[in-house]
Design a protein around this motif. Structure first.
Motif, short mmCIF file in Angstrom:
data_model
loop_
_atom_site.label_atom_id
_atom_site.label_comp_id
_atom_site.label_asym_id
_atom_site.label_seq_id
_atom_site.Cartn_x
_atom_site.Cartn_y
_atom_site.Cartn_z
N PRO A 122 9.72 -30.53 27.73
CA PRO A 122 9.24 -31.91 27.66
C PRO A 122 10.21 -32.93 28.28
O PRO A 122 9.78 -33.82 29.03
N LYS A 123 11.50 -32.78 28.02
CA LYS A 123 12.48 -33.71 28.61
C LYS A 123 12.55 -33.52 30.12
O LYS A 123 12.65 -34.49 30.87
N ALA A 157 9.55 -35.22 31.60
CA ALA A 157 9.71 -36.68 31.54
C ALA A 157 10.73 -37.16 32.56
O ALA A 157 10.48 -38.13 33.30
N ASP A 158 11.89 -36.50 32.64
CA ASP A 158 12.92 -36.91 33.60
C ASP A 158 12.40 -36.86 35.03
O ASP A 158 12.64 -37.78 35.81
N ILE A 179 9.16 -36.90 36.05
CA ILE A 179 8.06 -37.86 36.23
C ILE A 179 8.61 -39.28 36.38
O ILE A 179 8.17 -40.03 37.25
N TYR A 180 9.58 -39.64 35.54
CA TYR A 180 10.12 -41.01 35.61
C TYR A 180 10.95 -41.25 36.86
O TYR A 180 11.24 -42.39 37.21
N LYS A 211 0.79 -36.53 38.33
CA LYS A 211 0.08 -37.13 37.20
C LYS A 211 -0.92 -36.12 36.63
O LYS A 211 -0.98 -35.90 35.41
N ILE A 226 0.89 -33.20 34.75
CA ILE A 226 1.33 -33.52 33.38
C ILE A 226 0.15 -33.45 32.41
O ILE A 226 0.26 -32.88 31.32
N GLU A 246 2.04 -41.34 30.00
CA GLU A 246 2.73 -41.49 28.72
C GLU A 246 2.13 -40.65 27.60
O GLU A 246 2.86 -39.97 26.87
N LEU A 277 2.91 -36.98 28.06
CA LEU A 277 4.33 -36.68 27.81
C LEU A 277 4.60 -36.66 26.31
O LEU A 277 5.36 -35.80 25.83
N LYS A 278 3.96 -37.55 25.56
CA LYS A 278 4.11 -37.54 24.10
C LYS A 278 3.48 -36.29 23.50
O LYS A 278 4.03 -35.71 22.55
N GLU A 324 5.86 -33.45 24.07
CA GLU A 324 7.00 -33.53 23.17
C GLU A 324 6.62 -33.01 21.78
O GLU A 324 7.33 -32.20 21.18
#
Length: 174
Positions: free
Chosen positions: A33-34, A37-38, A40-41, A60, A63, A107, A110-111, A114
């Motif tokens: 998950p991290k 996120a890393d 994607i951001y 997109k 994910i 978002e 990603l949540k 996680e």
């Protein structure tokens, strides 16, 4: 084309499900998950909407797909743990990716990743040896899959799709 489609290679089932193999898979699932996120951001809006290959998904969509897939994965493992070799429900991932919830910002997915991975890792780490041998039947593939197999498959699946996003970002996947 093969390298773009399978940046880390096709899934190869471990020859033996040792404690070390399980620990490696758990670490991948714990960190995924991290890592998603890393990555994607770090993408620009243009990169976020750029497919990793002709006919492939963009980051997109990837994910949202991984969130859908890994929700199904933990459910499949729970079915294996609570029923005797249940038949699982396949789904059309290409059809799912066309639904409106796969076109929103990343978002929520990603949540989901996680939360699902936190529960996934907790569940896997609590299993006894015999529980890893519990199975489900996949009617499309016509194969019986153990919990060990599913854990290894979805660890690979995490790295597989991280590889696709790295391609868009221009990061070497070797």
């Amino acid at each position: 084309m093969e390298k773009l489609q399978y940046p880390i290679g096709r899934f190869s089932e471990p020859t033996d499900y040792t404690k070390e193999v399980r620990i490696e898979c758990i670490e991948i699932l714990k960190n995924a998950p991290k890592e998603f996120a890393d990555l994607i951001y770090s993408l620009t809006t243009e990169e976020l909407n750029t497919p990793y290959r002709d006919g492939g998904w963009n980051p997109k969509q990837i994910i949202h797909h991984v969130a859908d897939s890994h929700m199904n994965s933990i459910i499949r493992i729970k079915l294996a743990l609570t029923e005797d070799n249940p038949t699982i429900k396949p789904y059309d991932e290409n059809a799912w990716i066309t639904l409106s919830d796969s076109n929103i910002d990343v978002e929520s997915s990603l949540k989901i990743l996680e939360g699902v991975h936190k529960r996934y890792v907790n569940l896997i780490e609590s299993l006894k040896e015999d529980q890893f041998k519990r199975t489900v039947f996949h009617p499309e593939s016509k194969i019986t899959m153990s919990v060990d197999y599913l854990v290894a498959l979805y660890a690979w699946h995490s790295k597989h799709h991280l590889g696709h996003i790295k391609i868009v970002k221009g990061i070497d996947t070797n």
